[in-house]
Design a protein around this motif. Structure first.
Motif, PDB file in Angstrom:
ATOM      1  N   LEU A   1      49.026   7.822  47.910  1.00  0.00           N
ATOM      2  CA  LEU A   1      49.588   8.745  48.898  1.00  0.00           C
ATOM      3  C   LEU A   1      51.091   8.559  49.046  1.00  0.00           C
ATOM      4  O   LEU A   1      51.848   9.528  49.178  1.00  0.00           O
ATOM      5  CB  LEU A   1      48.902   8.545  50.251  1.00  0.00           C
ATOM      6  N   THR A   2      51.532   7.302  49.030  1.00  0.00           N
ATOM      7  CA  THR A   2      52.968   7.054  49.165  1.00  0.00           C
ATOM      8  C   THR A   2      53.717   7.506  47.923  1.00  0.00           C
ATOM      9  O   THR A   2      54.842   8.012  48.007  1.00  0.00           O
ATOM     10  CB  THR A   2      53.225   5.558  49.423  1.00  0.00           C
ATOM     11  N   LEU A   3      53.111   7.342  46.756  1.00  0.00           N
ATOM     12  CA  LEU A   3      53.730   7.829  45.526  1.00  0.00           C
ATOM     13  C   LEU A   3      53.898   9.346  45.588  1.00  0.00           C
ATOM     14  O   LEU A   3      54.945   9.887  45.198  1.00  0.00           O
ATOM     15  CB  LEU A   3      52.861   7.428  44.325  1.00  0.00           C
TER      16      LEU A   3
ATOM     17  N   PHE B   1      42.822  10.914  40.243  1.00  0.00           N
ATOM     18  CA  PHE B   1      42.752  10.200  41.517  1.00  0.00           C
ATOM     19  C   PHE B   1      43.903  10.599  42.435  1.00  0.00           C
ATOM     20  O   PHE B   1      43.707  10.881  43.621  1.00  0.00           O
ATOM     21  CB  PHE B   1      42.796   8.695  41.230  1.00  0.00           C
ATOM     22  N   ILE B   2      45.105  10.659  41.892  1.00  0.00           N
ATOM     23  CA  ILE B   2      46.288  10.979  42.697  1.00  0.00           C
ATOM     24  C   ILE B   2      46.249  12.432  43.173  1.00  0.00           C
ATOM     25  O   ILE B   2      46.552  12.729  44.340  1.00  0.00           O
ATOM     26  CB  ILE B   2      47.568  10.683  41.887  1.00  0.00           C
TER      27      ILE B   2
ATOM     28  N   ASN C   1      43.213  16.055  49.440  1.00  0.00           N
ATOM     29  CA  ASN C   1      42.609  15.564  50.681  1.00  0.00           C
ATOM     30  C   ASN C   1      43.651  15.438  51.788  1.00  0.00           C
ATOM     31  O   ASN C   1      43.390  15.744  52.952  1.00  0.00           O
ATOM     32  CB  ASN C   1      41.933  14.214  50.445  1.00  0.00           C
ATOM     33  N   ARG C   2      44.831  14.974  51.401  1.00  0.00           N
ATOM     34  CA  ARG C   2      45.918  14.795  52.372  1.00  0.00           C
ATOM     35  C   ARG C   2      46.376  16.131  52.934  1.00  0.00           C
ATOM     36  O   ARG C   2      46.627  16.266  54.137  1.00  0.00           O
ATOM     37  CB  ARG C   2      47.069  14.070  51.682  1.00  0.00           C
ATOM     38  N   LEU C   3      46.467  17.138  52.070  1.00  0.00           N
ATOM     39  CA  LEU C   3      46.896  18.455  52.524  1.00  0.00           C
ATOM     40  C   LEU C   3      45.938  19.014  53.563  1.00  0.00           C
ATOM     41  O   LEU C   3      46.353  19.603  54.568  1.00  0.00           O
ATOM     42  CB  LEU C   3      46.977  19.416  51.326  1.00  0.00           C
TER      43      LEU C   3
END
Length: 715
Positions: free
Chosen positions: A501-503, A552-553, A559-561
């Motif tokens: 997520l940070t990447l 995966f990324i 999912n984050r969106l």
């Protein structure tokens, strides 16, 4: 007995402070839920939890002395099994009735009702409501059994008539008292070798009376405060500490404020029964030590609240939350000042000693620190991160030499005395030592930022910080994933989801900087993962790591969106499914959201889905070529003509990064697309005609799906 309020308190020795709030909430919640389940409390009964260092308690409103009787209908068996041909009960039925406490006389009262395809016999009875004492005993047992106890201890009961000295109890702490009041009446229950009563203990030193006798359930908190000098409510005690901290800071003046730390506030609330905030001070000479060191030692070791001035700088004064309120607090203040002094002296000693060696001189020692038994030492890892950082720096326009230097020194502070004593300060201390050694300001900032950025995903101090952060995370992702330590279910011991997520966030920030004129964004995820993989020993990392990590990324991104930014699922899916550059995703999402609100959007999205299905069913790959001479139907000629102006305009906007305008340009194609499907047979008998029409649709499909897969906007 009529409905009255209930109070249950378990009086124990000092409970673990970090778990107190959770224990108090769980005790009250489970107790109340069990009482409601048994019909002793209504569904809307108000539950109040109390938790202090030496007690867990719950107040529940409207408890009945006896639950209402309940009609019970129990299925016995199919009629064909329970009654013979003459309607007489079979032995099986009589046996079942006997088990329920009935006999043959109950047969006539059995109810017949459909049960699936057959008819069954039902025995209807009235279950008497549970008495409060029995129901509370069950609820109390269940509540204690379900407490989230961090670590159980075993202790012997003080007395046991049958086996003196041999009976033991397992609980979080030894229990010494049990209160159970229904109104003003004691409810006879037992727990942990204790029998309920109406008295408890107050403050260890400041209670006005001992024991504290409770008149009734509703006077619990007020009586404990008056006679026991205890604020029983965790929330009220916490609020009182906050109030006193603010008042003490105001008394100090100069715009001072106590440091904000909810975890510390909760822990201190769990350590005192009646708080008393005092102002203390230490020698100003210690302020020469980095304030992070002083703050950490005061918070972690002493549970003090450091005071910061109006500029956010640490002062030499701090606040203590005492559990006693003597008329003369000088002894308490002096004692706390004496206790903190050696801690601060240790921090100063570590800081002075560490600065006698440069960070660069410690790098070699990282070769003796194991990072992972398969991935080698911290020294080997440092070399991998350095190579990746220099490569990333070249891609994003950062100083390559500074990026490599920051990566080389980033983990060196792991070998310092300060970080050895306070691991939470890794990176922070490296930044201080790098500045002391005369390293470039951006290098020192990057070293200091590397762990801070893990907690703050929104900013990076400089491009060197960004470079080091990306290199560190991608090395972790490729290395840990590549040796088979992937996240499974809820388990993610190496925090690979957080790294991913940070990447993603770093790519977004770099894309934003590029769009604002800070250089061209040349960093791509695929090439970054591939380069990182090359830095490991041949054969160590799985061959599929780059492909698997890419999926995966992007999954984490989607999912984050949806979860964090509340993006519509279909919009996020439409964009992310195209696997666009990570730094482009935010702009594409905004463009698709705006496009989806156009009146032409639903029809174009549906047409896009239809085109995709047609192309999938065609034999072999369809070439995106069109022979204008083979176009014979007016509708296909009109569509081709419209595409000659619309598609180049949309492509030009796309290439310029204006995804919104690119998609909106396509809205002009709605009418010719609708007309095409109304008047043209794509799968014509003539192979040349069919291939040409498929080529036309392929051109249209490619043009429509450059920003996102529009077909995913429709069900």
């Amino acid at each position: 007995m009529t409905a009255q309020n209930l109070l249950v308190e378990l009086f124990v020795e000092e409970l673990p402070p970090k778990a107190l709030k959770k224990l108090g909430d769980a005790f009250a919640t489970v107790l109340a839920d069990q009482l409601k389940a048994q019909g002793l409390a209504s569904a809307d009964a108000v539950v109040t939890a109390f938790a202090s260092p030496r007690r867990l308690a719950a107040h529940v409103t409207g408890l009945l002395g006896r639950a209402a009787d309940k009609a019970v209908s129990q299925k016995l068996m199919p009629v064909s099994v329970g009654l013979d041909a003459s309607g007489q009960p079979t032995p099986a039925l009589l046996k079942r009735l006997g088990a329920l406490g009935a006999d043959a006389t109950a047969v006539a009262g059995l109810k017949r009702a459909p049960d699936g395809k057959a008819e069954a016999l039902f025995f209807e009875s009235v279950a008497p409501g549970v008495e409060l004492a029995a129901g509370l005993q069950k609820a109390l047992d269940e509540s204690l059994a379900k407490l989230p106890i961090p670590k159980v201890m075993s202790y012997q009961l003080e007395t046991d008539c049958e086996l003196p000295g041999w009976s033991s109890v397992n609980f979080v702490r030894p229990a010494h008292g049990l209160v159970a009041l229904h109104g003003s009446s004691v409810v006879p229950v037992k727990a942990l070798g204790l029998t309920s009563g109406n008295s408890t203990q107050g403050h260890r030193f400041e209670a006005a009376v001992s024991p504290v006798v409770l008149k009734d359930a509703d006077s619990y908190a007020a009586t404990l405060l008056k006679d026991g000098a205890v604020i029983a409510s965790f929330a009220e005690r916490r609020a009182e500490i906050v109030r006193q901290l603010a008042a003490a800071a105001a008394k100090v003046g100069g715009g001072c404020k106590p440091i904000e730390d909810d975890a510390l506030l909760d822990e201190v609330t769990a350590l005192v029964e009646r708080p008393n905030v005092l102002i203390c001070a230490f020698e100003p000479q210690f302020l020469g030590v980095p304030q992070e060191c002083l703050i950490l030692t005061m918070k972690a070791n002493q549970k003090y609240f450091p005071l910061l001035d109006a500029a956010g700088k640490l002062t030499n004064q701090f606040l203590v939350v005492s559990n006693i309120s003597p008329s003369d607090a000088s002894a308490v203040i002096g004692g706390n000042e004496r206790v903190v002094r050696p801690r601060l002296a240790d921090a100063k000693f570590f800081f002075d000693q560490d600065r006698k060696k440069t960070l660069a001189s410690r790098v070699e020692g990282l070769g003796k620190v194991v990072y992972h038994n398969k991935l080698g030492t911290q020294g080997e890892r440092t070399e991998r991160v350095r190579a990746i950082a220099e490569w990333v720096a070249a891609k994003i326009g950062a100083d390559v030499e500074q990026a490599g230097r920051a990566a080389t020194l980033a983990k060196a502070d792991l070998l310092t005395d300060m970080v050895g004593e306070f691991p939470e300060l890794q990176g922070i201390m490296g930044g201080y030592y790098a500045r002391h050694d005369g390293e470039h300001a951006d290098v020192a900032a990057a070293i200091a930022d590397q762990y801070q950025l893990q907690r703050d995903h929104t900013n990076a101090a400089n491009l060197i910080s960004m470079t080091l952060d990306i290199a560190d995370r991608v090395e972790t992702l490729v290395g840990i994933w590549g040796i088979g330590l992937k996240p499974t279910g809820e388990k993610d011991p190496f925090a690979l989801r957080r790294h991913a997520l940070t990447l993603i966030n770093r790519f977004e920030l770099l894309g934003l900087a590029s769009s604002l004129g800070a250089g061209h964004m040349q960093l791509q995820l695929s090439s970054l993962l591939d380069f990182a993989k090359q830095q490991f020993k041949p054969g160590l990392i799985s061959a599929e790591v780059c492909t698997e990590l890419t999926e995966f990324i992007y999954d984490r991104c989607q999912n984050r969106l949806v979860a964090t930014f509340k993006q519509r699922v279909e919009v996020a899916d439409a964009v992310v499914s195209m696997r666009p550059p990570l730094h482009d995703i935010s702009a594409r999402i905004q463009a698709v959201e705006k496009f989806s609100k156009l009146p032409e959007a639903p029809a174009l999205a549906a047409a896009n889905k239809r085109i995709g299905n047609i192309l999938k069913k065609s034999e072999g790959d369809v070439a995106a070529t069109v022979n204008e001479a083979v176009l014979i139907e007016p509708a296909e000629k009109d569509l081709f003509a419209a595409m000659q102006t619309t598609v180049p305009a949309a492509n030009a906007k796309f290439d310029a990064g204006d995804y919104t305008a690119s998609l909106q340009s396509l809205a002009a194609l709605r009418a010719p697309v609708d007309a095409f499907f109304d008047g043209v047979m794509v799968n014509a008998d003539d192979p040349a005609l069919k291939a040409n029409r498929l080529g036309l649709l392929k051109q249209l499909h490619d043009a429509m799906n450059r920003v996102a897969d529009l077909s995913r906007l429709v069900a």
